[in-house]
Design a protein around this motif. Sequence first.
Motif, PDB file in Angstrom:
ATOM      1  N   ALA A 157      25.807  55.954  47.615  1.00 49.59           N
ATOM      2  CA  ALA A 157      25.063  54.915  48.326  1.00 49.59           C
ATOM      3  C   ALA A 157      25.186  53.577  47.606  1.00 49.59           C
ATOM      4  O   ALA A 157      25.397  52.529  48.235  1.00 49.59           O
ATOM      5  N   PHE A 158      25.073  53.611  46.295  1.00 46.13           N
ATOM      6  CA  PHE A 158      25.200  52.371  45.514  1.00 46.13           C
ATOM      7  C   PHE A 158      26.601  51.772  45.657  1.00 46.13           C
ATOM      8  O   PHE A 158      26.766  50.562  45.852  1.00 46.13           O
ATOM      9  N   TRP A 159      27.621  52.616  45.568  1.00 47.10           N
ATOM     10  CA  TRP A 159      29.001  52.126  45.647  1.00 47.10           C
ATOM     11  C   TRP A 159      29.297  51.534  47.020  1.00 47.10           C
ATOM     12  O   TRP A 159      29.946  50.487  47.129  1.00 47.10           O
ATOM     13  N   TRP A 160      28.798  52.208  48.061  1.00 42.92           N
ATOM     14  CA  TRP A 160      28.962  51.685  49.423  1.00 42.92           C
ATOM     15  C   TRP A 160      28.279  50.329  49.554  1.00 42.92           C
ATOM     16  O   TRP A 160      28.847  49.375  50.106  1.00 42.92           O
ATOM     17  N   TYR A 161      27.067  50.222  49.032  1.00 40.87           N
ATOM     18  CA  TYR A 161      26.311  48.977  49.141  1.00 40.87           C
ATOM     19  C   TYR A 161      26.988  47.858  48.349  1.00 40.87           C
ATOM     20  O   TYR A 161      27.059  46.712  48.798  1.00 40.87           O
ATOM     21  N   ALA A 162      27.514  48.174  47.176  1.00 39.46           N
ATOM     22  CA  ALA A 162      28.142  47.156  46.331  1.00 39.46           C
ATOM     23  C   ALA A 162      29.384  46.565  46.987  1.00 39.46           C
ATOM     24  O   ALA A 162      29.687  45.379  46.786  1.00 39.46           O
ATOM     25  N   LEU A 163      30.115  47.367  47.784  1.00 37.67           N
ATOM     26  CA  LEU A 163      31.370  46.909  48.371  1.00 37.67           C
ATOM     27  C   LEU A 163      31.254  46.457  49.823  1.00 37.67           C
ATOM     28  O   LEU A 163      32.231  45.948  50.378  1.00 37.67           O
ATOM     29  N   ARG A 164      30.094  46.648  50.438  1.00 40.88           N
ATOM     30  CA  ARG A 164      29.945  46.231  51.835  1.00 40.88           C
ATOM     31  C   ARG A 164      30.073  44.713  51.931  1.00 40.88           C
ATOM     32  O   ARG A 164      29.798  43.969  50.989  1.00 40.88           O
ATOM     33  N   ASN A 165      30.509  44.267  53.090  1.00 37.52           N
ATOM     34  CA  ASN A 165      30.729  42.829  53.328  1.00 37.52           C
ATOM     35  C   ASN A 165      31.679  42.231  52.288  1.00 37.52           C
ATOM     36  O   ASN A 165      31.480  41.115  51.795  1.00 37.52           O
ATOM     37  N   ILE A 211      39.229  44.470  24.808  1.00 32.89           N
ATOM     38  CA  ILE A 211      38.532  45.576  25.456  1.00 32.89           C
ATOM     39  C   ILE A 211      37.704  45.033  26.615  1.00 32.89           C
ATOM     40  O   ILE A 211      36.776  44.246  26.416  1.00 32.89           O
ATOM     41  N   GLN A 212      38.031  45.445  27.822  1.00 30.36           N
ATOM     42  CA  GLN A 212      37.326  44.996  29.023  1.00 30.36           C
ATOM     43  C   GLN A 212      35.906  45.547  29.066  1.00 30.36           C
ATOM     44  O   GLN A 212      35.612  46.593  28.478  1.00 30.36           O
ATOM     45  N   PRO A 213      34.992  44.885  29.772  1.00 31.81           N
ATOM     46  CA  PRO A 213      33.704  45.519  30.066  1.00 31.81           C
ATOM     47  C   PRO A 213      33.878  46.573  31.153  1.00 31.81           C
ATOM     48  O   PRO A 213      34.927  46.638  31.807  1.00 31.81           O
ATOM     49  N   VAL A 214      32.866  47.408  31.343  1.00 35.20           N
ATOM     50  CA  VAL A 214      32.886  48.424  32.396  1.00 35.20           C
ATOM     51  C   VAL A 214      31.912  48.001  33.483  1.00 35.20           C
ATOM     52  O   VAL A 214      30.763  47.658  33.204  1.00 35.20           O
ATOM     53  N   GLY A 215      32.371  48.001  34.718  1.00 36.36           N
ATOM     54  CA  GLY A 215      31.520  47.610  35.831  1.00 36.36           C
ATOM     55  C   GLY A 215      32.229  47.847  37.147  1.00 36.36           C
ATOM     56  O   GLY A 215      33.353  48.352  37.185  1.00 36.36           O
ATOM     57  N   VAL A 216      31.603  47.459  38.237  1.00 36.79           N
ATOM     58  CA  VAL A 216      32.151  47.695  39.569  1.00 36.79           C
ATOM     59  C   VAL A 216      33.442  46.899  39.740  1.00 36.79           C
ATOM     60  O   VAL A 216      33.431  45.672  39.814  1.00 36.79           O
ATOM     61  N   GLY A 217      34.573  47.608  39.767  1.00 35.73           N
ATOM     62  CA  GLY A 217      35.850  46.967  40.018  1.00 35.73           C
ATOM     63  C   GLY A 217      36.442  46.208  38.845  1.00 35.73           C
ATOM     64  O   GLY A 217      37.441  45.509  39.006  1.00 35.73           O
ATOM     65  N   ILE A 218      35.869  46.355  37.658  1.00 34.32           N
ATOM     66  CA  ILE A 218      36.401  45.648  36.486  1.00 34.32           C
ATOM     67  C   ILE A 218      37.567  46.437  35.902  1.00 34.32           C
ATOM     68  O   ILE A 218      37.530  47.661  35.806  1.00 34.32           O
ATOM     69  N   GLY A 219      38.604  45.724  35.526  1.00 36.74           N
ATOM     70  CA  GLY A 219      39.770  46.336  34.899  1.00 36.74           C
ATOM     71  C   GLY A 219      40.371  45.379  33.892  1.00 36.74           C
ATOM     72  O   GLY A 219      39.747  44.386  33.504  1.00 36.74           O
ATOM     73  N   ARG A 220      41.597  45.646  33.524  1.00 35.42           N
ATOM     74  CA  ARG A 220      42.242  44.799  32.516  1.00 35.42           C
ATOM     75  C   ARG A 220      42.443  43.373  33.014  1.00 35.42           C
ATOM     76  O   ARG A 220      42.611  42.442  32.218  1.00 35.42           O
ATOM     77  N   TRP A 221      42.405  43.179  34.337  1.00 34.86           N
ATOM     78  CA  TRP A 221      42.549  41.845  34.910  1.00 34.86           C
ATOM     79  C   TRP A 221      41.430  40.906  34.443  1.00 34.86           C
ATOM     80  O   TRP A 221      41.544  39.676  34.603  1.00 34.86           O
ATOM     81  N   TYR A 222      40.361  41.462  33.892  1.00 34.29           N
ATOM     82  CA  TYR A 222      39.237  40.658  33.398  1.00 34.29           C
ATOM     83  C   TYR A 222      39.716  39.571  32.436  1.00 34.29           C
ATOM     84  O   TYR A 222      39.130  38.478  32.370  1.00 34.29           O
ATOM     85  N   GLY A 249      32.160  42.899  49.196  1.00 34.82           N
ATOM     86  CA  GLY A 249      31.619  42.664  47.862  1.00 34.82           C
ATOM     87  C   GLY A 249      30.584  41.561  47.770  1.00 34.82           C
ATOM     88  O   GLY A 249      30.472  40.908  46.735  1.00 34.82           O
ATOM     89  N   ASP A 250      29.808  41.377  48.821  1.00 29.20           N
ATOM     90  CA  ASP A 250      28.767  40.337  48.789  1.00 29.20           C
ATOM     91  C   ASP A 250      27.769  40.591  47.661  1.00 29.20           C
ATOM     92  O   ASP A 250      27.351  39.660  46.957  1.00 29.20           O
ATOM     93  N   PHE A 251      27.393  41.865  47.465  1.00 19.96           N
ATOM     94  CA  PHE A 251      26.472  42.201  46.382  1.00 19.96           C
ATOM     95  C   PHE A 251      27.088  41.892  45.019  1.00 19.96           C
ATOM     96  O   PHE A 251      26.408  41.385  44.116  1.00 19.96           O
ATOM     97  N   ILE A 252      28.375  42.190  44.847  1.00 20.22           N
ATOM     98  CA  ILE A 252      29.053  41.933  43.574  1.00 20.22           C
ATOM     99  C   ILE A 252      28.982  40.449  43.234  1.00 20.22           C
ATOM    100  O   ILE A 252      28.684  40.070  42.095  1.00 20.22           O
ATOM    101  N   GLN A 253      29.248  39.603  44.224  1.00 11.48           N
ATOM    102  CA  GLN A 253      29.238  38.163  43.988  1.00 11.48           C
ATOM    103  C   GLN A 253      27.838  37.685  43.603  1.00 11.48           C
ATOM    104  O   GLN A 253      27.672  36.930  42.631  1.00 11.48           O
ATOM    105  N   LYS A 254      26.834  38.120  44.354  1.00 12.53           N
ATOM    106  CA  LYS A 254      25.461  37.679  44.070  1.00 12.53           C
ATOM    107  C   LYS A 254      24.999  38.170  42.705  1.00 12.53           C
ATOM    108  O   LYS A 254      24.373  37.427  41.938  1.00 12.53           O
ATOM    109  N   PHE A 255      25.298  39.431  42.388  1.00 11.14           N
ATOM    110  CA  PHE A 255      24.918  39.983  41.091  1.00 11.14           C
ATOM    111  C   PHE A 255      25.609  39.225  39.959  1.00 11.14           C
ATOM    112  O   PHE A 255      24.997  38.903  38.939  1.00 11.14           O
TER     113      PHE A 255
END
Length: 380
Positions: free
Chosen positions: A299-307, A140-151, A309-315
Amino acid sequence: PGSLLDHSEMKSVSMSNPKKLFILAIIYLLPLSECFTVSRKLSIPSLHDKTLLQQQQQTTQEVQNDNLPCPIQVRDAVFTLTPDNQTNALYQRRKFLPFRRKVHYPENAQISFGYQYNELVVPSAITSANCTTTKIVLLIQPVGVGIGRWYYDRLLHEFQVCSKISDDDMVFIAPDLLGCGTASDPRVISEDDGNSNPMKQLPLITVENYSDQLIDLMQNYERSIMSTNIEWSIVSNGGCVPIALEIAKQYLQDKGMLRGGLTNLILSATPRVTSLNKPKDDEKVEKSYRTLSGIAGKAFWWYALRNDGDFIQKFSVKNLAAREENLGDEWRPKCVETARAFEGKSRFSTFGFLAGSLNGGNLERFEILKAHYEVEIDVI
């Protein structure tokens, strides 16, 4: 936006005071108001359609399968959800206003989720004629920004390399959860007129919905194999632990729901027991989900994917991995690719998670598990 979307602050705001999150989003993002009036500008750029996403994922699997004895197969599945107007809340934007209104499903409506799952079959180390047991591991995968079975791709790849790992036939199944990955493009089907329409927004998905999806997958998979003895193990990660607990609860209440037996739960990165067992506040969850389904969530989704996915990596480096190299080179691009697919509709499953749809309400599940000893629980 940097301070607004800091993880700890965002979590406390979205959970405790959704109105504050909305107001902060307006204040910080007021210069971007043109993006709100023109939806195309606010939409995620370079959106991938279903075919492209599937082709890219299958290409990845083919690369991993090169010269390996046990290939990872990509399978198709369908789950039909009968929505409840109360628990599966659905919100749409009002005309000329940024606020969301709750809408009701058509009478006798159903939501059809087409999705995919990865399957790895590792034959037993002994001859198949002497092997009578098939052990199946549901991941069972976790749920998050862009997470899927590829986890679980890297984990499955390791089992490919190990190949002979048991005297029994081993099967690993990793599906996309509802609202995640390939399961982000459902259709509403009306039984009255037979019409099928794509959904622009996704409903609030509950623990019970997720568990029903996975039980349906388990039942269908059992029908597809000939083994006389089937043993199931379930691995869950992080905030999705309640899904595994709910499946175990339903199994212990009705063991006839599976042809095989559920023997093990492996709970990874489990939230605190106090958090799992606190009473569930459905009204608070619904209010938070309504807020996140609007401008604040966009707004959150836009910010998470800008650049890219820079925010995704840092988080992820700060909160998910002990070392940055543990994430691997594909973590960031896969998160971004999956989050952008299907017009970014996987955001609604993330919003439900942030709103607390998986939080609390597990006391009964633990009590049932404690009263039975058939299911062994390991926490890692």
